[in-house]
Each structure stands twice: as structure tokens, then as C-alpha cells.
Motif scaffolding. Sequence first.
Motif, PDB file in Angstrom:
ATOM      1  N   THR A 196      -3.388  -5.768  -0.566  1.00 12.23           N
ATOM      2  CA  THR A 196      -3.057  -6.550   0.628  1.00 12.23           C
ATOM      3  C   THR A 196      -4.204  -6.381   1.620  1.00 12.23           C
ATOM      4  O   THR A 196      -4.778  -5.294   1.731  1.00 12.23           O
ATOM      5  CB  THR A 196      -1.775  -6.042   1.323  1.00 12.23           C
ATOM      6  OG1 THR A 196      -1.964  -4.685   1.715  1.00 12.23           O
ATOM      7  CG2 THR A 196      -0.566  -6.152   0.415  1.00 12.23           C
ATOM      8  N   HIS A 233      -2.569  -4.185  -7.203  1.00 16.14           N
ATOM      9  CA  HIS A 233      -2.552  -5.259  -6.212  1.00 16.14           C
ATOM     10  C   HIS A 233      -3.205  -4.801  -4.920  1.00 16.14           C
ATOM     11  O   HIS A 233      -3.381  -3.598  -4.693  1.00 16.14           O
ATOM     12  CB  HIS A 233      -1.130  -5.785  -5.957  1.00 16.14           C
ATOM     13  CG  HIS A 233      -0.155  -4.767  -5.430  1.00 16.14           C
ATOM     14  ND1 HIS A 233      -0.190  -4.294  -4.145  1.00 16.14           N
ATOM     15  CD2 HIS A 233       0.892  -4.137  -6.029  1.00 16.14           C
ATOM     16  CE1 HIS A 233       0.800  -3.423  -3.963  1.00 16.14           C
ATOM     17  NE2 HIS A 233       1.462  -3.295  -5.091  1.00 16.14           N
ATOM     18  N   THR A 243      -8.691  -4.614   6.927  1.00 18.62           N
ATOM     19  CA  THR A 243      -8.130  -3.446   6.248  1.00 18.62           C
ATOM     20  C   THR A 243      -7.434  -3.899   4.968  1.00 18.62           C
ATOM     21  O   THR A 243      -6.587  -4.789   5.008  1.00 18.62           O
ATOM     22  CB  THR A 243      -7.111  -2.732   7.150  1.00 18.62           C
ATOM     23  OG1 THR A 243      -7.734  -2.414   8.396  1.00 18.62           O
ATOM     24  CG2 THR A 243      -6.604  -1.455   6.478  1.00 18.62           C
ATOM     25  N   THR A 278       2.741  -4.820   6.286  1.00 22.84           N
ATOM     26  CA  THR A 278       2.752  -4.526   4.853  1.00 22.84           C
ATOM     27  C   THR A 278       2.700  -3.009   4.694  1.00 22.84           C
ATOM     28  O   THR A 278       2.004  -2.333   5.458  1.00 22.84           O
ATOM     29  CB  THR A 278       1.522  -5.097   4.119  1.00 22.84           C
ATOM     30  OG1 THR A 278       0.340  -4.551   4.710  1.00 22.84           O
ATOM     31  CG2 THR A 278       1.481  -6.618   4.220  1.00 22.84           C
ATOM     32  N   VAL A 330      -3.149   0.206  11.834  1.00 26.58           N
ATOM     33  CA  VAL A 330      -2.917   0.930  10.586  1.00 26.58           C
ATOM     34  C   VAL A 330      -2.129   2.195  10.899  1.00 26.58           C
ATOM     35  O   VAL A 330      -2.528   2.988  11.756  1.00 26.58           O
ATOM     36  CB  VAL A 330      -4.234   1.293   9.879  1.00 26.58           C
ATOM     37  CG1 VAL A 330      -3.973   2.216   8.694  1.00 26.58           C
ATOM     38  CG2 VAL A 330      -4.949   0.032   9.400  1.00 26.58           C
ATOM     39  N   VAL A 359      -5.362  -2.551   1.430  1.00 29.70           N
ATOM     40  CA  VAL A 359      -4.655  -1.438   0.810  1.00 29.70           C
ATOM     41  C   VAL A 359      -4.378  -1.800  -0.648  1.00 29.70           C
ATOM     42  O   VAL A 359      -3.809  -2.855  -0.937  1.00 29.70           O
ATOM     43  CB  VAL A 359      -3.332  -1.118   1.536  1.00 29.70           C
ATOM     44  CG1 VAL A 359      -2.683   0.126   0.930  1.00 29.70           C
ATOM     45  CG2 VAL A 359      -3.565  -0.927   3.031  1.00 29.70           C
ATOM     46  N   ILE A 360      -4.807  -0.916  -1.520  1.00 28.43           N
ATOM     47  CA  ILE A 360      -4.713  -1.151  -2.966  1.00 28.43           C
ATOM     48  C   ILE A 360      -3.727  -0.167  -3.576  1.00 28.43           C
ATOM     49  O   ILE A 360      -3.690   1.011  -3.192  1.00 28.43           O
ATOM     50  CB  ILE A 360      -6.109  -0.974  -3.614  1.00 28.43           C
ATOM     51  CG1 ILE A 360      -7.071  -2.058  -3.109  1.00 28.43           C
ATOM     52  CG2 ILE A 360      -6.016  -0.999  -5.144  1.00 28.43           C
ATOM     53  CD1 ILE A 360      -8.527  -1.776  -3.387  1.00 28.43           C
ATOM     54  N   LYS A 361      -2.929  -0.657  -4.499  1.00 26.80           N
ATOM     55  CA  LYS A 361      -1.995   0.210  -5.232  1.00 26.80           C
ATOM     56  C   LYS A 361      -2.470   0.336  -6.672  1.00 26.80           C
ATOM     57  O   LYS A 361      -2.842  -0.664  -7.293  1.00 26.80           O
ATOM     58  CB  LYS A 361      -0.594  -0.416  -5.181  1.00 26.80           C
ATOM     59  CG  LYS A 361       0.466   0.290  -6.012  1.00 26.80           C
ATOM     60  CD  LYS A 361       0.908   1.604  -5.405  1.00 26.80           C
ATOM     61  CE  LYS A 361       2.048   2.225  -6.237  1.00 26.80           C
ATOM     62  NZ  LYS A 361       2.384   3.582  -5.732  1.00 26.80           N
ATOM     63  N   THR A 381       1.040   3.903   3.696  1.00 28.56           N
ATOM     64  CA  THR A 381       0.128   3.220   4.621  1.00 28.56           C
ATOM     65  C   THR A 381       0.710   1.866   5.006  1.00 28.56           C
ATOM     66  O   THR A 381       1.066   1.075   4.135  1.00 28.56           O
ATOM     67  CB  THR A 381      -1.251   3.006   3.959  1.00 28.56           C
ATOM     68  OG1 THR A 381      -1.744   4.262   3.493  1.00 28.56           O
ATOM     69  CG2 THR A 381      -2.229   2.397   4.947  1.00 28.56           C
ATOM     70  N   SER A 416       4.745  -4.416  -1.605  1.00 27.68           N
ATOM     71  CA  SER A 416       3.840  -4.546  -0.446  1.00 27.68           C
ATOM     72  C   SER A 416       3.809  -5.945   0.161  1.00 27.68           C
ATOM     73  O   SER A 416       2.817  -6.337   0.785  1.00 27.68           O
ATOM     74  CB  SER A 416       2.403  -4.118  -0.793  1.00 27.68           C
ATOM     75  OG  SER A 416       2.376  -2.793  -1.229  1.00 27.68           O
ATOM     76  N   VAL A 429       0.168  -1.614   7.479  1.00 22.86           N
ATOM     77  CA  VAL A 429      -0.788  -2.393   8.262  1.00 22.86           C
ATOM     78  C   VAL A 429      -0.026  -3.495   8.994  1.00 22.86           C
ATOM     79  O   VAL A 429       0.707  -4.266   8.375  1.00 22.86           O
ATOM     80  CB  VAL A 429      -1.898  -3.006   7.387  1.00 22.86           C
ATOM     81  CG1 VAL A 429      -2.938  -3.702   8.263  1.00 22.86           C
ATOM     82  CG2 VAL A 429      -2.555  -1.943   6.514  1.00 22.86           C
ATOM     83  N   THR A 470       2.447   0.267   1.723  1.00 14.47           N
ATOM     84  CA  THR A 470       2.154   0.645   0.348  1.00 14.47           C
ATOM     85  C   THR A 470       2.288   2.160   0.247  1.00 14.47           C
ATOM     86  O   THR A 470       1.754   2.877   1.092  1.00 14.47           O
ATOM     87  CB  THR A 470       0.723   0.209  -0.044  1.00 14.47           C
ATOM     88  OG1 THR A 470       0.533  -1.160   0.342  1.00 14.47           O
ATOM     89  CG2 THR A 470       0.505   0.343  -1.545  1.00 14.47           C
ATOM     90  N   ALA A 471       3.008   2.615  -0.760  1.00 16.20           N
ATOM     91  CA  ALA A 471       3.263   4.051  -0.902  1.00 16.20           C
ATOM     92  C   ALA A 471       2.584   4.598  -2.144  1.00 16.20           C
ATOM     93  O   ALA A 471       2.571   3.956  -3.199  1.00 16.20           O
ATOM     94  CB  ALA A 471       4.764   4.313  -0.981  1.00 16.20           C
ATOM     95  N   SER A 472       2.054   5.792  -2.018  1.00 12.11           N
ATOM     96  CA  SER A 472       1.519   6.492  -3.188  1.00 12.11           C
ATOM     97  C   SER A 472       2.675   7.065  -4.001  1.00 12.11           C
ATOM     98  O   SER A 472       3.839   6.999  -3.602  1.00 12.11           O
ATOM     99  CB  SER A 472       0.598   7.627  -2.742  1.00 12.11           C
ATOM    100  OG  SER A 472       1.382   8.745  -2.331  1.00 12.11           O
ATOM    101  N   VAL A 492      -7.199   2.866   0.675  1.00 12.46           N
ATOM    102  CA  VAL A 492      -7.384   2.074   1.891  1.00 12.46           C
ATOM    103  C   VAL A 492      -8.872   1.796   2.063  1.00 12.46           C
ATOM    104  O   VAL A 492      -9.687   2.719   2.057  1.00 12.46           O
ATOM    105  CB  VAL A 492      -6.835   2.800   3.134  1.00 12.46           C
ATOM    106  CG1 VAL A 492      -7.225   2.049   4.402  1.00 12.46           C
ATOM    107  CG2 VAL A 492      -5.322   2.932   3.051  1.00 12.46           C
ATOM    108  N   THR A 496      -2.797   5.218  -3.785  1.00 12.34           N
ATOM    109  CA  THR A 496      -3.155   4.160  -2.853  1.00 12.34           C
ATOM    110  C   THR A 496      -4.610   4.344  -2.420  1.00 12.34           C
ATOM    111  O   THR A 496      -5.119   5.466  -2.352  1.00 12.34           O
ATOM    112  CB  THR A 496      -2.235   4.183  -1.619  1.00 12.34           C
ATOM    113  OG1 THR A 496      -2.079   5.529  -1.160  1.00 12.34           O
ATOM    114  CG2 THR A 496      -0.863   3.636  -1.952  1.00 12.34           C
TER     115      THR A 496
END
Lengths: 451, 451
Positions: free
Chosen positions: A259, A257, A294, B259, B306, A296-298, B294, B425, B296, B261-263, A306, A304
Amino acid sequence: MNRRKFIKTTAVLGSASLLKPSFAFSGSSSKLKIGVIGTGLRGQWMINLFLNRPDVEISAICDIDDKMIEMTKEIFRRKGLPIPKIYNRDENDYLNLLSNEDLDGVNIATPWRWHHPMAISAMKNNVHVGVEVPAALSVSECWDLVDTSEKTGKLCMIMENVCYRRDIMAILNMVRLGMFGEIIHCQGGYQHDLRHVKFNDGSQPYGGGVEFGEKGFSEARWRTHHSVDKNADLYPTHGLGPVSPMLDINRGNRMLHVTSTASQARGLNKYIVEKGGSDHPNAQVNFKLGDVVTSVIKCANGQTIVLSHDTNSPRPYSLNFRVQGTQGIWMKDNKSIYIEGLSPQNHRWESENKYLNEYDHPLWKRFSTSKDDLSQAGHGGMDFFIARAFIESIKGAKKPVIDVYDAVSMSVIVPLSESSIKSGSRPIKIPDFTRGKWKKNKPIFGLDDNY
Amino acid sequence: MNRRKFIKTTAVLGSASLLKPSFAFSGSSSKLKIGVIGTGLRGQWMINLFLNRPDVEISAICDIDDKMIEMTKEIFRRKGLPIPKIYNRDENDYLNLLSNEDLDGVNIATPWRWHHPMAISAMKNNVHVGVEVPAALSVSECWDLVDTSEKTGKLCMIMENVCYRRDIMAILNMVRLGMFGEIIHCQGGYQHDLRHVKFNDGSQPYGGGVEFGEKGFSEARWRTHHSVDKNADLYPTHGLGPVSPMLDINRGNRMLHVTSTASQARGLNKYIVEKGGSDHPNAQVNFKLGDVVTSVIKCANGQTIVLSHDTNSPRPYSLNFRVQGTQGIWMKDNKSIYIEGLSPQNHRWESENKYLNEYDHPLWKRFSTSKDDLSQAGHGGMDFFIARAFIESIKGAKKPVIDVYDAVSMSVIVPLSESSIKSGSRPIKIPDFTRGKWKKNKPIFGLDDNY
């Protein structure tokens, strides 16, 4: 079935076509016939590169801009080559090019909205596709490219040149060697002050005025409209493409996903007012594109990504690259690397240079010592490699290293980031365009010095 | 009403209390009485700084760790000062300190979960609060701090020292002068390899083992638990605090949503296995905290922020600062600035040094030439300023420059980022803790060389 038709039918998409490619194209007796749709500055540049190759013939070109066609003909004249067949009647004349010419492949370098319909038509006409970025602008267009490529067995490659940037390939090499440990986070983006690209005086391609659309020239004629109509990461592939192989995207991993969040839109209006005055009609245009977007992809494997999109402001160029793992980190903005256990001082950056030299990619090693002058090959040499990859993929020595799944997984961030921004930064699911094949697909890009 | 009580009642929260502060505290005859709850390494350091001031007396301290109390007593002995009253009976003994002692203010430097209850008790006991970061861990705790500060008229200041970092204040100066144009995007974060802080051998504060909790010493005793229990930006204030005044947060602007998002979480387990072996009991601990988080943030005036939280991996320290406007950009990671029209080369970074010197903040100018040795004042001098700001705020010469709204708007990112990560997220709304006052509040931090 003549030799060309046999190549066109059987090569390339080994996994999708019934017949496996069974030979490497020798390329000596008969050249590949390549068409180019879109002969703007980018198309002209790619024509130059293709014509440097002994195995390629540009047999047809297509554009509706007379000035660009004239500039393109001049390339052929300078090289003492016959002028190719020209399709310039109207904006649908590319359909005639695709159906009339017996092409092996077509390079599509048109305004973005034409990428999808032209790629679809090409594949349906049994022609392999190399399409400039982004490959498509909507989710349904992305699926259409996948479905059509699978059904026709034709290549739909995205011409994402930054995948071949020398530092990127060295870092990929280091990632594959495990030097960064398990990758946990990547960054990329397109941070490029495009104001002089989005606006010009209608006769020069860069700057000199604040015109765009009908009154603009080159990219300002069409590219700028996207900044008017859309609040999105308009150009995700230069950042996402290079880190995709490092993360095994579509090949052991996939993106789940995204954001996206956009800042206010100020830069383009400010530029118009400052350069053209507040009375200029374009000073009234309402630009939707936020100055900094910006995303952010998981990923399925946890990582992640960015992505930064930043094209309306005065800033030095940067693609924002960062690659981080459990053992070390590369950060392009300070040209540095830190690897635990290798870097001489704890918690201290080292210059990236030592590593980039030592882990220079085999493909770059091979060609930087050949007669090919990479420094003349565009964007620091990477255009040479992307042009070569397209041609080698068509020749079908082995599976294409950048395929339709890469094309759409990089490009789909455009519409998905737009959806996310529209909905107040909600996470938007990223489709699995491989339909589950990502779980078994093996990494394929940049594995050796082949292509 | 004696003089101290008068100060305690009327000073500081001009907007919340009925009486306006009407005088500047002269500080010559009677010193401010300050208590310190939490005499770990941070508390001891702050005690050192407070004791450097002629206008402060540390009259009571509180901790349950005998070793830390002993180390603290040694500070007083070395300075030839009487040992303050000690509260160390149990973990609730701070309540006795707050009710028994006639304090002007208290510095809270305890494990995070105690920040909120201690700050609340202090304010209810008519004592001004300077609390270490983060000020609270949940949204309701944040509201509680606001409500209590408003009701009691007591200061609840967050001791966010990075707000006073010299480069940050110079950049703030430049922002206020409009040199970056309208601000569109900021970045910050906490990128600090804390593995040797999260784990130690139980006797030294940093490293030497892989123990934490009961068997750990100093921060490893309590801080590490948060990495076990929580997937969130655990430490947002060092990144968010400094950019907040640049964005006029709570004073003309506010944050709308975040939002996060965590690795995947790898670094802490890897560290334990590598340093302690896979048989060590801690190798079985399941750490929830993703290695890179990360976040945002979108602001009411359009800007994006960010924040990066990155404490489990080998990496050089960086607070990830970037400040970008319509006219220019500062990026800390390459120590560079670019300002259109000022920078000598188009699209080329300049060293930040010239600007940081030229726009050195008045507060730094004033004190870097005084007898106060800022280089000995902790974290490059910024601890000197945050300690000073706390004391000056209590003395009530004017409104406190960092107040309870700042404390909670910086800290609330901890629970909100956790919510966002938990929900895949999703954007989480950020409460308006000022209840609309942000629209009329004027900027107040770092306006002059006062505090």
C-alpha cells in the motif's frame, strides 16, 4: 565457438541455461569486453571503476549528449587508454552498439525509461546486463526482463550499490547469525533532498537555477519529468534492495502486497518560486509527486517493510534503515543497536559501532585491507563492490548474487506504488516473478567473501 | 439551581449547549467534586495529582479489585484526608456512583472495554468525563460518545497526556510559528516493550512471571487479552494525539482513510516459552496481535501520518515522533532538528535542544517556574497538565482544549486498523465525527499559557 562466446553462452544463469558453468574465468589473457550505454555522471563513474580492473576492457560507449561523451573520452585519455568505439548518432544507436560489438556485458546508466528496452536488446544480442536502478518502470516491463533473461540465459543484474554498504553487510551478517532473532520488520527508503538535482542552471549538474528538461543539464534533463508525471515511490531500490537479503526475498520469502500513500506536493514548486521567482515559467508546472510517499509491504513469511520516498524537501540524507527481530533491533537514524541479552542495559540503545566492527562482512574485511582503495570507489566503497559483482557474475564463477528476480522485485514498487496511490492506497498484489521458485531458492547474496 | 448544578449545566461545551459559559470558576469556596472509576495504578496516580489541587475533592471511588481499593485508601490516609465513598460491590456499581453522587466530573481509568459504557453513563448522569486512552473500541462506540456528549452538553475529554509532553508542545509552538513551513508528514506511535506489563507473577504489576488474565495482576489481568483477540493498532493515541493539533485535525483538517499492516506475531509466545517454559499452559495461547503494526493515514489537507505499534519485542522505548514540513523536520529518534535557512549547515542535523529551549511552550514556562513540582507529576510532568486540563475544562473558563471529537478521532484507529489488517491492508474510511464542523472549527489546543 570462441572462448568469449562460450563464456557468454554458458556462464551466469545456471538455473536457466541448460549448460552449467564449469570453470572460473581466469581473466589473465583476455579481458572481458564491456560496453557502457549512458555516459552521464553515473556512467562515467562506473567506467572509472571498471577501468581500475585488470580483467575489464571498455570497448564501446554510447550517449547522445556530446558534452558527456567528451567528458568520458577524457577519462580514457587521462588513463592513457585508447578511446573506445563511440555510438552517439541518435537515441537508437545503442542497438548498433549491441549488435556490432562482441560484448560480454553492458552497463546501462541511461535515463530510467531506457533501462528496460536497452536491457532487453542487450540480452537478445547475447550480452549480459548490469542496469542501474530502477530496472523497469511497469509491471509488464518487469515480466519482460524476467522472460528475456530466462529465455536467453543472460544475466540481468540490477546495480543496486547500497546492498554492499558496509553497515548493511554487517547487519546482514548479524541477521544470518540470528542475532536479531526472527526478523519481523524492516524499514528503508530514499530520503534525499534532490531539489538541486532536479533543478539546475543548464550547465552545472547540481543547482544554480530552476531549469529542468530541455533547459536542464545532467539528471535535471530527464529525472525531473518523473516528478511531474508520476505520484509514486520513484526510487524504491536503495531502501528495498539492502533489506531484501535480510528477509530472504525471492529465496524463501516473497513480497505479497504493497500500500502506498502520498502527501501533498509542495516542495518543488516552493523551490522554483523561491529560487526563480513566481514569474519563472516552471512556477506554473504541476508536480504530481507527493513530497513524502510511504509504502508498506507485507511478506509471505509475515514480515512488514516500510519504505519512505522523500526527495522534495529540505532534510538531511537518510535511507531510513531499521531492521527488527524478535531478539533485537538496528536503527540507522540514531546509529544504534539493541540486542536483548547482549546489550548491557535493558531497553537502552547502544552505539552501532561495536557491532558494525565486530560483524564486519567478510567481503569488506577482504577488500578493505587490499590495495584497492575503497574510499575512492564511490559512495563509501559500495560502488567498488557492485561493479565487481557484475564482472564476477559475468565471469561465472558461480551463480550471480543479484539476479533478474531481484532487479524486478525491487523495481516493481515504482508502478505498484503509483497504482496504490491512484486508487486511494488500496493494497496492490506484488507478482511472484520467480513463478514459485522462491519457495526452494536458497539465499545467495553475501554468503562469503567471494562476491 | 445551586452553583454546582449551574456549572455542570452551562459550562464546557459552548458549541453544543445553548448557554455559553459566562464566568471563570473561582474555586476558592467550594471544591469540584470528582469521582474516580478504576483505582488501579493509573487511577491512583491521577488521584494523587487531583488531590494536589486546592480546587478538587475526590468524593467517590470505584473498583472491584480489593487490593487496588486498599492501596487507594492509603493515599487518602497518608494525606490526612477522609476516605471517599467507595463503590466496589460488583462491576456495575459504577452506575450507583454516577447516580448517587453529585459529581462535577469523573475520571475513568478502567480496563479499555469499560471506557465507553462508563463515559456514556456519566454523561447521561450529568457528569463531565475524563477518560483514559483509548476512549472507545469500536466505530459505533465512538459515535455514541459524540452523540451523547452533544446531546447532554457534557465534556468527554480523552486524558491523552502525551499531548502535553514538553518537547511536543515546543514543536507545536514551532509549527504554529511556521518554522517547519507547511506540514506535509508526521509520524508517531507506541513502541514500548510491554512484555513485562502483559505478563507478571500475579502479585507484582511488572514481570516476574508469565501469567495474565485471571492469574495476572494489574494490567496483565485485562490488557493482555487484547493481544490475544485482536490484530490492530491497540494503542494509537500516544502517537496520534500529539500530532493532531500540529495537523489541525478536526479544526481545519481531518483524517480521510487509514491502511494498516501487521507483521507476524512472535514476541509474546517467545517470552512465555523463554520465561515460563514450553510446558506452561500460556505457551499454547495463540496471540493475534502482530508484533509490529504500521498504519498510514491520509488527511484532507494532503498530509500523511505514519503510526507504529510495537509492544511485543525487546526494544528501547520510542514514540516514533517525526514532524516534517516544507521548511524543516524534527525527528525524535535522533533528537534532532533541521530547518532550512536556520540550521547552520546544509543538510546537517542539529541537536533539538536549542530549539526545545527557545520555543518552550508558554504553558510549560508558566508552570515549570511555579511551586508545582512538575518532575513529580508523572511521565515527566505531562500528567500534571492533563489532570489540570480536565479540571480547568470542567470549570469552564473557556472551551475544552481536548474534546469528544479528539477522543474519538484518536481512538477510532483501533477498530479501523483492525478492519484494514483483516482485509489485507485495504484503506478504511475514517468517519467525520464532527459532521462537517472540522471545516470551520478553529485550533484550540495549546494556544496560550492557560490550559
